[in-house]
Scaffold this motif. Sequence first.
Motif, PDB file in Angstrom:
ATOM      1  N   THR A   9       0.046   2.894   7.365  1.00 34.82           N
ATOM      2  CA  THR A   9      -0.437   2.252   6.096  1.00 34.82           C
ATOM      3  C   THR A   9      -1.833   2.527   5.578  1.00 34.82           C
ATOM      4  O   THR A   9      -2.898   2.974   6.312  1.00 34.82           O
ATOM      5  CB  THR A   9      -0.461   0.664   6.365  1.00 34.82           C
ATOM      6  OG1 THR A   9      -1.554   0.236   7.124  1.00 34.82           O
ATOM      7  CG2 THR A   9       0.784   0.311   7.390  1.00 34.82           C
ATOM      8  N   ASN A  57       2.941  -4.411  -1.081  1.00 36.00           N
ATOM      9  CA  ASN A  57       1.663  -5.045  -0.903  1.00 36.00           C
ATOM     10  C   ASN A  57       1.944  -5.686   0.472  1.00 36.00           C
ATOM     11  O   ASN A  57       2.724  -6.714   0.625  1.00 36.00           O
ATOM     12  CB  ASN A  57       1.868  -6.016  -1.920  1.00 36.00           C
ATOM     13  CG  ASN A  57       0.434  -7.071  -1.832  1.00 36.00           C
ATOM     14  OD1 ASN A  57      -0.206  -6.955  -0.713  1.00 36.00           O
ATOM     15  ND2 ASN A  57       0.419  -7.831  -2.848  1.00 36.00           N
ATOM     16  N   LEU A  58       1.343  -5.143   1.454  1.00 32.26           N
ATOM     17  CA  LEU A  58       1.599  -5.624   3.005  1.00 32.26           C
ATOM     18  C   LEU A  58       0.985  -7.097   3.336  1.00 32.26           C
ATOM     19  O   LEU A  58       1.187  -7.871   4.192  1.00 32.26           O
ATOM     20  CB  LEU A  58       1.146  -4.500   3.740  1.00 32.26           C
ATOM     21  CG  LEU A  58       1.558  -3.296   3.661  1.00 32.26           C
ATOM     22  CD1 LEU A  58       1.219  -2.217   4.810  1.00 32.26           C
ATOM     23  CD2 LEU A  58       3.331  -3.577   3.757  1.00 32.26           C
ATOM     24  N   SER A  59       0.148  -7.790   2.222  1.00 30.35           N
ATOM     25  CA  SER A  59      -0.145  -9.077   2.626  1.00 30.35           C
ATOM     26  C   SER A  59       1.126 -10.266   2.099  1.00 30.35           C
ATOM     27  O   SER A  59       0.609 -11.136   2.341  1.00 30.35           O
ATOM     28  CB  SER A  59      -1.381  -9.430   1.697  1.00 30.35           C
ATOM     29  OG  SER A  59      -1.189  -9.269   0.517  1.00 30.35           O
ATOM     30  N   VAL A  64       6.831  -7.038   3.000  1.00 30.56           N
ATOM     31  CA  VAL A  64       6.864  -6.624   4.416  1.00 30.56           C
ATOM     32  C   VAL A  64       8.216  -6.267   4.840  1.00 30.56           C
ATOM     33  O   VAL A  64       8.538  -5.386   5.520  1.00 30.56           O
ATOM     34  CB  VAL A  64       5.778  -7.403   5.105  1.00 30.56           C
ATOM     35  CG1 VAL A  64       6.041  -6.825   6.645  1.00 30.56           C
ATOM     36  CG2 VAL A  64       4.322  -6.888   4.638  1.00 30.56           C
ATOM     37  N   GLU A 109      -6.429 -11.337   3.603  1.00 30.83           N
ATOM     38  CA  GLU A 109      -4.976 -11.003   3.469  1.00 30.83           C
ATOM     39  C   GLU A 109      -4.814  -9.446   3.284  1.00 30.83           C
ATOM     40  O   GLU A 109      -3.919  -8.991   4.291  1.00 30.83           O
ATOM     41  CB  GLU A 109      -4.550 -11.593   2.236  1.00 30.83           C
ATOM     42  CG  GLU A 109      -3.964 -13.009   2.245  1.00 30.83           C
ATOM     43  CD  GLU A 109      -3.480 -13.723   0.848  1.00 30.83           C
ATOM     44  OE1 GLU A 109      -3.607 -12.534  -0.045  1.00 30.83           O
ATOM     45  OE2 GLU A 109      -3.338 -14.772   0.608  1.00 30.83           O
ATOM     46  N   SER A 114      -2.382  -8.447   6.580  1.00 32.41           N
ATOM     47  CA  SER A 114      -1.333  -7.618   6.424  1.00 32.41           C
ATOM     48  C   SER A 114      -1.125  -6.535   7.763  1.00 32.41           C
ATOM     49  O   SER A 114      -0.112  -6.289   8.013  1.00 32.41           O
ATOM     50  CB  SER A 114      -2.096  -6.475   5.588  1.00 32.41           C
ATOM     51  OG  SER A 114      -3.227  -5.861   5.779  1.00 32.41           O
TER      52      SER A 114
END
Length: 248
Positions: A9, A57-59, A64, A109, A114
Amino acid sequence: MTQRTAIITGGSSGIGLAIAQQLAQQDYRIAIVARDPQRLQQAARQIGPGTRHYAANLSRRGAVEEVAARLAEDLGTVDVVVNNAGFTRVIAADTPLAQAEREWDAVIEGNLKSTFLFTLAMLPHLRKPGGRIINLSSIAAQCGSGSPGALGYSAAKAGVQGFTLNLARELGPQGITVNAIAPGFIADTRFFGAGLPQDRIDAIAAETPLARTGRVEDVAAAALWLASEQASFITGTITSINGGARVG
């Protein structure tokens, strides 16, 4: 032997890109995940043919879950997950409270949440035994920042270290190792935007026992080792890559 697979990531620039490149040179299948589609495409070309890239957007849990499902469908079992995505915002002791809260939430975040979400989403697809999780922390989690403004970042990266240690205990019986890398000042990244003034860089180097600033290759080499079979009995560690800065 079956070709190993690694997901990085924040793999479109800086440390994440360097890790992806070094793993690709060792014949890993590579997938990178980041927010900016254009930078992802450019990075994938740099890493080499066959590199997969995914914008997310991994937050956000929904994003996810979606990207994890795509990764599992495209790649199958994954050997290595490198949680490198993150950023900083200025939060100092004198930052107005409303602004500080807003920036704090974004930093927590972007760095800690994340890492938590992506790791748990990928766990069902991680090789057991033999899987590797490598989280990126920071020297700021260990001794704070050398200048004001890193309250949120230091706290987030300290959280990454706590998450790493606890997850190592939980996943050890499954044969999965979980470790973190805590870089010091790495000069050749876009972490500070346009970069620090040269006199500040020179001052950091002068305060470092090895008398230089770090390079992305220094961090990537540590990740490459932690991902390897030679590191199969290494888990629950925080590897400092800082030229002795905490000693000096």
